[in-house]
Scaffold this motif. Structure first.
Motif, PDB file in Angstrom:
ATOM      1  N   SER A  97      -6.882  -4.281 -11.854  1.00 59.70           N
ATOM      2  CA  SER A  97      -7.447  -5.412 -12.599  1.00 59.70           C
ATOM      3  C   SER A  97      -6.560  -5.893 -13.734  1.00 59.70           C
ATOM      4  CB  SER A  97      -8.825  -5.010 -13.129  1.00 59.70           C
ATOM      5  OG  SER A  97      -8.794  -3.742 -13.770  1.00 59.70           O
ATOM      6  N   LYS A  98      -5.337  -5.386 -13.814  1.00 55.95           N
ATOM      7  CA  LYS A  98      -4.442  -5.777 -14.920  1.00 55.95           C
ATOM      8  C   LYS A  98      -4.276  -7.287 -14.989  1.00 55.95           C
ATOM      9  CE  LYS A  98      -0.263  -5.294 -12.153  1.00 55.95           C
ATOM     10  NZ  LYS A  98       0.762  -4.369 -11.648  1.00 55.95           N
ATOM     11  N   PHE A  99      -4.301  -7.803 -16.194  1.00 54.94           N
ATOM     12  CA  PHE A  99      -4.164  -9.231 -16.487  1.00 54.94           C
ATOM     13  C   PHE A  99      -5.351 -10.082 -16.034  1.00 54.94           C
ATOM     14  CE2 PHE A  99       0.206  -7.690 -16.629  1.00 54.94           C
ATOM     15  CZ  PHE A  99       0.633  -8.231 -17.820  1.00 54.94           C
ATOM     16  N   PHE A 104      -4.649   4.942 -14.674  1.00 60.72           N
ATOM     17  CA  PHE A 104      -3.464   4.342 -15.282  1.00 60.72           C
ATOM     18  C   PHE A 104      -2.338   4.391 -14.269  1.00 60.72           C
ATOM     19  CE2 PHE A 104       0.253   3.797 -17.923  1.00 60.72           C
ATOM     20  CZ  PHE A 104      -0.145   2.741 -18.721  1.00 60.72           C
ATOM     21  N   ILE A 105      -1.841   3.210 -13.857  1.00 59.10           N
ATOM     22  CA  ILE A 105      -0.891   3.168 -12.743  1.00 59.10           C
ATOM     23  C   ILE A 105       0.506   2.756 -13.165  1.00 59.10           C
ATOM     24  CG2 ILE A 105      -2.736   2.676 -11.076  1.00 59.10           C
ATOM     25  CD1 ILE A 105      -1.703  -0.249 -11.057  1.00 59.10           C
ATOM     26  N   GLY A 106       0.694   2.342 -14.423  1.00 56.77           N
ATOM     27  CA  GLY A 106       1.994   1.824 -14.859  1.00 56.77           C
ATOM     28  C   GLY A 106       2.889   2.926 -15.412  1.00 56.77           C
ATOM     29  N   CYS A 122       3.948   6.703  -5.155  1.00 53.43           N
ATOM     30  CA  CYS A 122       5.226   5.989  -4.988  1.00 53.43           C
ATOM     31  C   CYS A 122       4.995   4.500  -4.820  1.00 53.43           C
ATOM     32  CB  CYS A 122       6.005   6.513  -3.791  1.00 53.43           C
ATOM     33  SG  CYS A 122       5.436   5.864  -2.209  1.00 53.43           S
ATOM     34  N   MET A 123       6.058   3.755  -5.038  1.00 51.28           N
ATOM     35  CA  MET A 123       6.122   2.337  -4.694  1.00 51.28           C
ATOM     36  C   MET A 123       7.203   2.213  -3.624  1.00 51.28           C
ATOM     37  SD  MET A 123       4.842   0.432  -7.804  1.00 51.28           S
ATOM     38  CE  MET A 123       6.048  -0.757  -8.232  1.00 51.28           C
ATOM     39  N   ALA A 124       6.892   1.514  -2.565  1.00 51.19           N
ATOM     40  CA  ALA A 124       7.893   1.305  -1.520  1.00 51.19           C
ATOM     41  C   ALA A 124       8.916   0.280  -1.994  1.00 51.19           C
ATOM     42  CB  ALA A 124       7.220   0.815  -0.240  1.00 51.19           C
ATOM     43  N   GLY A 147       0.701   2.199  -1.547  1.00 55.51           N
ATOM     44  CA  GLY A 147       0.172   0.988  -0.929  1.00 55.51           C
ATOM     45  C   GLY A 147      -0.408   0.033  -1.958  1.00 55.51           C
ATOM     46  N   MET A 148       0.064  -1.233  -1.906  1.00 52.54           N
ATOM     47  CA  MET A 148      -0.410  -2.308  -2.778  1.00 52.54           C
ATOM     48  C   MET A 148      -0.853  -3.460  -1.874  1.00 52.54           C
ATOM     49  SD  MET A 148       2.984  -1.890  -5.211  1.00 52.54           S
ATOM     50  CE  MET A 148       2.788  -3.456  -6.020  1.00 52.54           C
ATOM     51  N   SER A 149      -1.134  -4.626  -2.462  1.00 52.10           N
ATOM     52  CA  SER A 149      -1.686  -5.720  -1.649  1.00 52.10           C
ATOM     53  C   SER A 149      -0.886  -6.000  -0.377  1.00 52.10           C
ATOM     54  CB  SER A 149      -1.780  -7.006  -2.478  1.00 52.10           C
ATOM     55  OG  SER A 149      -2.832  -6.887  -3.405  1.00 52.10           O
ATOM     56  N   HIS A 150       0.436  -6.053  -0.486  1.00 51.21           N
ATOM     57  CA  HIS A 150       1.217  -6.495   0.678  1.00 51.21           C
ATOM     58  C   HIS A 150       1.511  -5.362   1.659  1.00 51.21           C
ATOM     59  CE1 HIS A 150       4.375  -4.970  -1.914  1.00 51.21           C
ATOM     60  NE2 HIS A 150       5.163  -4.918  -0.871  1.00 51.21           N
ATOM     61  N   VAL A 176      -5.099   3.666  -2.313  1.00 55.01           N
ATOM     62  CA  VAL A 176      -4.320   2.429  -2.369  1.00 55.01           C
ATOM     63  C   VAL A 176      -4.632   1.706  -3.676  1.00 55.01           C
ATOM     64  CG1 VAL A 176      -4.083   2.166   0.132  1.00 55.01           C
ATOM     65  CG2 VAL A 176      -6.071   1.159  -1.027  1.00 55.01           C
ATOM     66  N   ARG A 177      -3.607   1.041  -4.218  1.00 54.99           N
ATOM     67  CA  ARG A 177      -3.737   0.328  -5.495  1.00 54.99           C
ATOM     68  C   ARG A 177      -3.608  -1.164  -5.216  1.00 54.99           C
ATOM     69  NH1 ARG A 177       0.660   3.783  -5.820  1.00 54.99           N
ATOM     70  NH2 ARG A 177       1.904   1.884  -5.940  1.00 54.99           N
ATOM     71  N   VAL A 178      -4.738  -1.848  -5.128  1.00 49.65           N
ATOM     72  CA  VAL A 178      -4.734  -3.240  -4.662  1.00 49.65           C
ATOM     73  C   VAL A 178      -5.247  -4.173  -5.758  1.00 49.65           C
ATOM     74  CG1 VAL A 178      -5.633  -4.834  -2.927  1.00 49.65           C
ATOM     75  CG2 VAL A 178      -5.061  -2.480  -2.266  1.00 49.65           C
ATOM     76  N   GLY A 179      -4.399  -5.122  -6.157  1.00 50.83           N
ATOM     77  CA  GLY A 179      -4.778  -6.085  -7.188  1.00 50.83           C
ATOM     78  C   GLY A 179      -4.961  -7.480  -6.635  1.00 50.83           C
ATOM     79  N   THR A 180      -3.848  -8.123  -6.295  1.00 54.47           N
ATOM     80  CA  THR A 180      -3.844  -9.537  -5.901  1.00 54.47           C
ATOM     81  C   THR A 180      -4.809  -9.856  -4.761  1.00 54.47           C
ATOM     82  OG1 THR A 180      -1.524  -9.539  -6.565  1.00 54.47           O
ATOM     83  CG2 THR A 180      -2.294 -11.440  -5.316  1.00 54.47           C
ATOM     84  N   SER A 181      -4.899  -9.004  -3.779  1.00 57.48           N
ATOM     85  CA  SER A 181      -5.776  -9.289  -2.631  1.00 57.48           C
ATOM     86  C   SER A 181      -7.258  -9.275  -3.010  1.00 57.48           C
ATOM     87  CB  SER A 181      -5.551  -8.271  -1.512  1.00 57.48           C
ATOM     88  OG  SER A 181      -4.282  -8.437  -0.956  1.00 57.48           O
ATOM     89  N   GLU A 186      -3.937 -14.143  -7.772  1.00 58.49           N
ATOM     90  CA  GLU A 186      -2.657 -14.028  -8.472  1.00 58.49           C
ATOM     91  C   GLU A 186      -2.886 -13.769  -9.954  1.00 58.49           C
ATOM     92  OE1 GLU A 186       0.308 -14.005  -7.120  1.00 58.49           O
ATOM     93  OE2 GLU A 186      -0.345 -14.524  -5.084  1.00 58.49           O
ATOM     94  N   ARG A 187      -2.010 -12.970 -10.538  1.00 62.78           N
ATOM     95  CA  ARG A 187      -2.097 -12.713 -11.986  1.00 62.78           C
ATOM     96  C   ARG A 187      -1.403 -13.834 -12.741  1.00 62.78           C
ATOM     97  NH1 ARG A 187      -1.533  -7.660  -9.667  1.00 62.78           N
ATOM     98  NH2 ARG A 187       0.697  -7.881  -9.397  1.00 62.78           N
ATOM     99  N   VAL A 188      -1.994 -14.209 -13.880  1.00 64.30           N
ATOM    100  CA  VAL A 188      -1.332 -15.164 -14.778  1.00 64.30           C
ATOM    101  C   VAL A 188      -0.830 -14.369 -15.961  1.00 64.30           C
ATOM    102  CG1 VAL A 188      -1.609 -17.252 -16.139  1.00 64.30           C
ATOM    103  CG2 VAL A 188      -2.920 -16.966 -14.032  1.00 64.30           C
TER     104      VAL A 188
HETATM  105  C1  PLP Z   1       0.300  -4.184 -10.249  1.00 61.39           C
HETATM  106  C2  PLP Z   1       0.442  -2.933  -9.488  1.00 61.39           C
HETATM  107  C3  PLP Z   1      -0.212  -2.763  -8.264  1.00 61.39           C
HETATM  108  C4  PLP Z   1      -1.039  -3.853  -7.592  1.00 61.39           C
HETATM  109  O1  PLP Z   1      -0.200  -4.822  -7.049  1.00 61.39           O
HETATM  110  P1  PLP Z   1      -0.777  -6.013  -6.123  1.00 61.39           P
HETATM  111  O2  PLP Z   1       0.416  -6.492  -5.407  1.00 61.39           O
HETATM  112  O3  PLP Z   1      -1.355  -7.034  -7.044  1.00 61.39           O
HETATM  113  O4  PLP Z   1      -1.787  -5.419  -5.215  1.00 61.39           O
HETATM  114  C5  PLP Z   1      -0.092  -1.534  -7.624  1.00 61.39           C
HETATM  115  N1  PLP Z   1       0.646  -0.533  -8.160  1.00 61.39           N
HETATM  116  C6  PLP Z   1       1.303  -0.664  -9.331  1.00 61.39           C
HETATM  117  C7  PLP Z   1       2.087   0.476  -9.857  1.00 61.39           C
HETATM  118  C8  PLP Z   1       1.221  -1.868 -10.036  1.00 61.39           C
HETATM  119  O5  PLP Z   1       1.877  -1.979 -11.195  1.00 61.39           O
END
Ligand code: PLP
Length: 227
Positions: free
Chosen positions: A28-30, A70-72, A157-159, A199-202, A215-220, A224-226
């Motif tokens: 839910s960031k931003f 906390f994912i950042g 991880c992030m791919a 795993g993220m939105s894409h 899975v960490r899903v924001g945009t979907s 889109e974040r502003v």
């Molecule tokens: C923002 C973020 C996400 C979510 O990304 P989306 O593409 O919006 O799903 C997942 N993981 C991390 C670490 C992020 O910073």
């Protein structure tokens, strides 16, 4: 994503796409508190944020049965502020950070904070995280075993940031194998160590095919974040 879609309908679509047992962290960031509330009213309880101030502000304004993830990238000097509220810290990328989480949890009398160790697997040179070898070396060295107020629950991880789906799949598969190795070598008798946050939105469906558990899903979900 059509304009008629709402957070509620998009959330339901993501949930329906997930295999049984995979946990959804709604990122839910931003996005404003109202957006989180809409997802909450649709039954979502796990939310992800990547800035400490934003997480604590939202947590204070929203129901207390929410799990905050906390994912950042976390700076050591922000740990103190985060530890009272956070449920899980996904991107622990140094022993020093782990030690500070342990210290701050002990200080406030919190039994333990769930943590994931971030693995750097992507091609980009700028991403944070342990290389697979540094991760093994750190675990082998063993200082983490004395940290009673952190509970290591798995890897994150992030791919690689690419459209090449075979590269993304290869990254996730590499982390799945690393997880199996680390589990067998260091956590064979520790049931808590079983999570894979990838795993993220894409790419979350690809991550599901490669053994992710979160899975960490924001945009979907939120659009889109502003910034
Ligand atoms: C923002 C973020 C996400 C979510 O990304 P989306 O593409 O919006 O799903 C997942 N993981 C991390 C670490 C992020 O910073």
């Amino acid at each position: 994503m059509s304009a008629a879609d709402t957070i509620t309908t998009r959330l339901a679509a993501v949930r329906d796409a997930l295999p049984e047992g995979v946990k959804l962290i709604a990122v839910s960031k931003f996005h404003p508190v109202e957006a989180v509330h809409e997802a909450y009213d649709a039954g979502q309880r796990r939310f992800g944020e990547s800035h400490v101030q934003e997480l604590t502000t939202k947590a204070a304004a929203l129901p207390s049965d929410i799990e905050w993830h906390f994912i950042g990238h976390l700076q050591t000097n922000k740990v103190k502020q985060l530890v009272p509220t956070v449920t899980m810290i996904h991107a622990v990328d140094s022993l020093r950070l782990l030690r500070e989480i342990d210290r701050q949890a002990a200080r406030i009398g919190r039994q333990s904070v769930d943590c994931l160790l971030e693995v750097h697997i992507a091609e980009e040179a700028t991403k944070y995280g342990f290389s697979p070898q540094d991760l093994i070396d750190m675990l082998d060295e063993g200082a983490w075993r004395a940290m009673e107020h952190v509970r290591l629950c798995g890897l994150m991880c992030m791919a690689t940031n690419t459209d090449d789906s075979s590269r993304i799949a290869a990254d996730f598969e590499a982390v799945r194998r690393l997880m199996a190795e680390v589990k067998a070598r260091f956590f064979a008798r520790d049931d808590a160590f079983h999570e894979l946050s990838m795993g993220m939105s894409h790419d979350y469906l690809t991550a599901c095919a490669h053994g992710t558990t979160m899975v960490r899903v924001g945009t979907s979900i939120f659009g889109e974040r502003v910034y």
